[in-house]
Motif scaffolding. Sequence first.
Motif: not given
Length: 636
Positions: A41-56, A125-132
């Motif tokens: 739920a942290n906004p900083e993590v959520q930003v990366k999560y939406h970037e990852y899903t948007g890349a798909g 995958r770049v966005r995935y590892y950025e999320l990680q």
Amino acid sequence: MKKISSLKPFIVFATLSWFSFSAQSQTLTTLKEMVEQVISANPEVQVKYHEYTGAGYERDVVKGGYLPKADIVSSYRRQEDMDGGFSRRNGTAIPRSNNELVLRQMIFDGFATPNEVSRLGHAQRVRYYELQSAMQNTTLEFVRSYIDTLRYRQLTEYAKTNYVIHKQYHDKIKERVDAGVARRVDLEQASGRLALAEANLLTETTNLYEVTARVQRLLGELPPETLEMPAFVAGEIAPSPTEALQVAYLSNPDLLSTIEDIQATQKEVKTKEARYLPRFDLQARKNLGTSSDGENSTSAADLLELTMNFNLFNGFSDKAAVSQTLEKLNRSNDLRDKACIDTRQIVTIAYNDIRQLKEQITYRDQHRASIENAREAYQKQFDIGQRTLLDLLDTENEYFQAKRSYANTEYDLMNAYARLFAGQGQLVNRIGSARQGLPEVKREDYVDAATVCQAVAAVPVTIDKAAILADAKPLNVTNRQLIKPTERTTALAPAAAGACSPEVVTAQVNNWATAWRQKDYDAYIKTYSEKFNPEPPLTRTAWEQQRKQRLSSPGKINLALSNVQVTCEGDKAKATFHQEYSVTNYKLLKQKNSQGCDVCNAKRIATKGFADNVNKTLELEHSSGEWKILRELVNP
């Protein structure tokens, strides 16, 4: 009954709503639950999560290039109306409006589409590892805040205890100064140390507030009153820094994202190079229009064609685009090398900190235990008059600092473990947390290439204590030989009139003590010289008034002098001794007897008032045939 039946749906809804609210508002109690809340739920993590899903979805956009495209093309013409709305040329009618169905299918585009799909796959995958990476870094920040909350809660308790002890000793010293048996400078020292204890307490409470706010920012709520100690610090680590570094090179998300970025940029180069090849498209047209007289025109015929587009010259734009992408590839390689260096620094420093802090905590514990033993010994020595209250304050302050140092080392060790696991990309897993709904990414062979990073760790610094001691120069200490005094063989001459005599001085000291013990103010004041001045800031007049008031107060004075030693210097003398002083007060306890008399069985109960044990020095001067006190000093 109808009213009750009508309320049933409302009762059921209210009950379900209450249970739902209770489940949502359930307080997080474990570190695992809190970390899952942070990474979900942290906004900083959520930003990366939406970037990852948007890349798909961006990749799905390009995948559409494999499929045919269908369009309806409509056109409308406005032209001169001749001969009933038709312009006749060679007997062919040209309609004013036209509708076409156009189908296009890409046959070959120089492999631009497959390379672009592959590029966007690596970009995802770049966005995935950025999320990680965001999950690991945010978890590390939260864990450090969590550990600091534990730290400053404990340090605040230490500061509270330290303040109470300093306040109690300060009050005791103040009582002694007010009683005239201690120096004013001792009170000044105690006041300064009390102020320092108060400042330390404020500092720790401020630090506790700051780390609580940090936890609230990351977690979204205040930490609970009870926090468990982190269990991940008991986990095993690699036996050497090189092996720890090898683990990090295989799983650090920052490094893996740069490797994927290199793959994506390589595919982008091939996409740009596709412009050097021809493009083939299959196109079909179906004209849906008719002439105005209802007859099909020749333009209404169906069309199926294969088109080729081969660019021969484009102003060197394609070449420049390829060169630009090659520079991006060089940049990606440099970022990969930087990630290797940064990961090596983070992991090796954290690993070395763990090793050093584990050894350091042993010495901190030994230091704390030794100071605690010395503190208890000082207390016992104070009870027999060998230590002062300032000595006790010194040991209390040192014990407070020893406890703080030990606690800080403990929590620093926990932070070092967290930094190591975060650098290896394993902190979330070590805690046992996970983000729900996040897929696992298949590990490709190019990620484990041996040439990616060289796992070479710096050699830890070790100290050979035996070698240091062997090379050290011996201490230059001069041992003083004690010389036994020789016995006097000549008889001493009779003391001259007014000369110092230890027996006479001792008798005068006893007279001073007797007058004090018996509360004889006049006799007590006569033992002091007219030149006597008390310790500042008291004046002689204020001191006399103070002594008169205390000698006239109720209670029995108990005064005992021991180990009296007198030294003579002409008409001056010094008397040093140990003084035990206390005041006993009596309280009348009335008890009625069988005849109702409430004083017949009355008892007098003794209660102890102020008491202290000090070492004291009296400086005396022979004047007018008597020894008078010039100065009264309390020895430290």
